[in-house]
Motif scaffolding. Sequence first.
Motif, PDB file in Angstrom:
ATOM      1  N   GLN A   1       0.828  -1.213   0.000  1.00 53.03           N
ATOM      2  CA  GLN A   1       0.000   0.000   0.000  1.00 53.03           C
ATOM      3  C   GLN A   1       0.857   1.255   0.000  1.00 53.03           C
ATOM      4  OE1 GLN A   1      -2.850  -0.205   3.156  1.00 53.03           O
ATOM      5  NE2 GLN A   1      -3.483  -2.259   2.516  1.00 53.03           N
TER       6      GLN A   1
ATOM      7  N   GLY B   1       9.676  -2.180  10.269  1.00 60.22           N
ATOM      8  CA  GLY B   1       8.290  -2.256   9.807  1.00 60.22           C
ATOM      9  C   GLY B   1       7.966  -1.366   8.622  1.00 60.22           C
TER      10      GLY B   1
ATOM     11  N   GLY C   1       8.615  -1.937   5.468  1.00 58.33           N
ATOM     12  CA  GLY C   1       8.265  -2.677   4.253  1.00 58.33           C
ATOM     13  C   GLY C   1       9.452  -3.134   3.418  1.00 58.33           C
ATOM     14  N   LYS C   2      10.620  -3.158   4.023  1.00 59.85           N
ATOM     15  CA  LYS C   2      11.809  -3.606   3.266  1.00 59.85           C
ATOM     16  C   LYS C   2      11.664  -5.068   2.848  1.00 59.85           C
ATOM     17  CE  LYS C   2      14.554  -2.514   6.652  1.00 59.85           C
ATOM     18  NZ  LYS C   2      13.546  -1.961   7.593  1.00 59.85           N
ATOM     19  N   ASN C   3      11.268  -5.894   3.832  1.00 62.09           N
ATOM     20  CA  ASN C   3      11.072  -7.315   3.498  1.00 62.09           C
ATOM     21  C   ASN C   3       9.918  -7.508   2.521  1.00 62.09           C
ATOM     22  OD1 ASN C   3      12.586  -8.054   6.302  1.00 62.09           O
ATOM     23  ND2 ASN C   3      12.576  -9.728   4.818  1.00 62.09           N
ATOM     24  N   HIS C   4       8.870  -6.688   2.701  1.00 62.49           N
ATOM     25  CA  HIS C   4       7.703  -6.822   1.822  1.00 62.49           C
ATOM     26  C   HIS C   4       8.122  -6.622   0.363  1.00 62.49           C
ATOM     27  CE1 HIS C   4       3.215  -6.499   1.200  1.00 62.49           C
ATOM     28  NE2 HIS C   4       3.713  -6.193   0.003  1.00 62.49           N
TER      29      HIS C   4
END
Length: 246
Positions: A75, A109, A111-114
Amino acid sequence: MKTPETLLNRLRRIMPPGVEPKCRTASELMAWHRQEGEKRSAELLKENQRARAERIMGRSGICELHRQCTFANYQVTSDGQRQALSKAKSYAQNFGMGFGGFVFSGGCGTGKNHLAAAIGNYLIAKNHTVLVVTVPDLMLRVRRCYDGGESEASLLDELCKVDLLVIDEVGVQRETRGEWVILNQIIDRRLSSMKPVGVLTNLGTKELADVLGARVMDRLTMDGGIWVNFTWGSYRKNVSHLRLIK
Ligand SMILES: Nc1ncnc2c1ncn2[C@@H]1O[C@H](COP(=O)(O)OP(=O)(O)OP(=O)(O)O)[C@@H](O)[C@H]1O
Ligand SMILES: [Mg+2]
């Protein structure tokens, strides 16, 4: 022995009238066989690479938690996120053009891994091999090599064969000389064999340069590589806040 001509003639005899064979001449038939053989051996090579990548960490490339992460379900609520998404997407779409990797740097949190998993999932769907691994897990795996009398060199070889290796949590490792050497060896060897590396970190440029060294830092994002700073707040906080409101 059946020559291509006899095979073609037999095919013509058993084919219903009006149906045209795919190959008209013996040489076309031979070329078709060769192409099919090449296709199959490329598939087998990929299957082997995938099996080897799975064996390295005892699981498939992307951990369960991030298998559902895609570009579509990332998002966007700020310009920074929009840019991060667009850079990650074009990195995935242009994968293979150069050996540049990516560095996603920022707070928890964000969103690096996302986005790294979205790149990985996109590439896996295109038949590439991808491994996302944290530094602590990598170090455990290296230690298992020592304990089990397995050669560390063969682990490094395997890590170098994966099409994209993403190293997560760079900077949270205990800063021992041994760990620093392993990390640098892996990245250096991959870049020398023109294989990209993704790095996910909470560290900023200077601190990361202290961990990886200026040479590796330079080469990480050259040749089509990208650096993205994740400067916004944690999505995790966002999720728990929304749950509280509900
Ligand atoms: N923009 C976003 N849209 C949708 N989901 C997001 C977004 N950003 C983060 N998430 C989700 O929030 C959770 C935390 O994100 P993620 O694990 O990618 O953070 P991180 O930057 O790797 O954090 P850390 O530094 O703590 O490892 C994940 O479940 C991820 O899918
Ligand atoms: Mg993370």
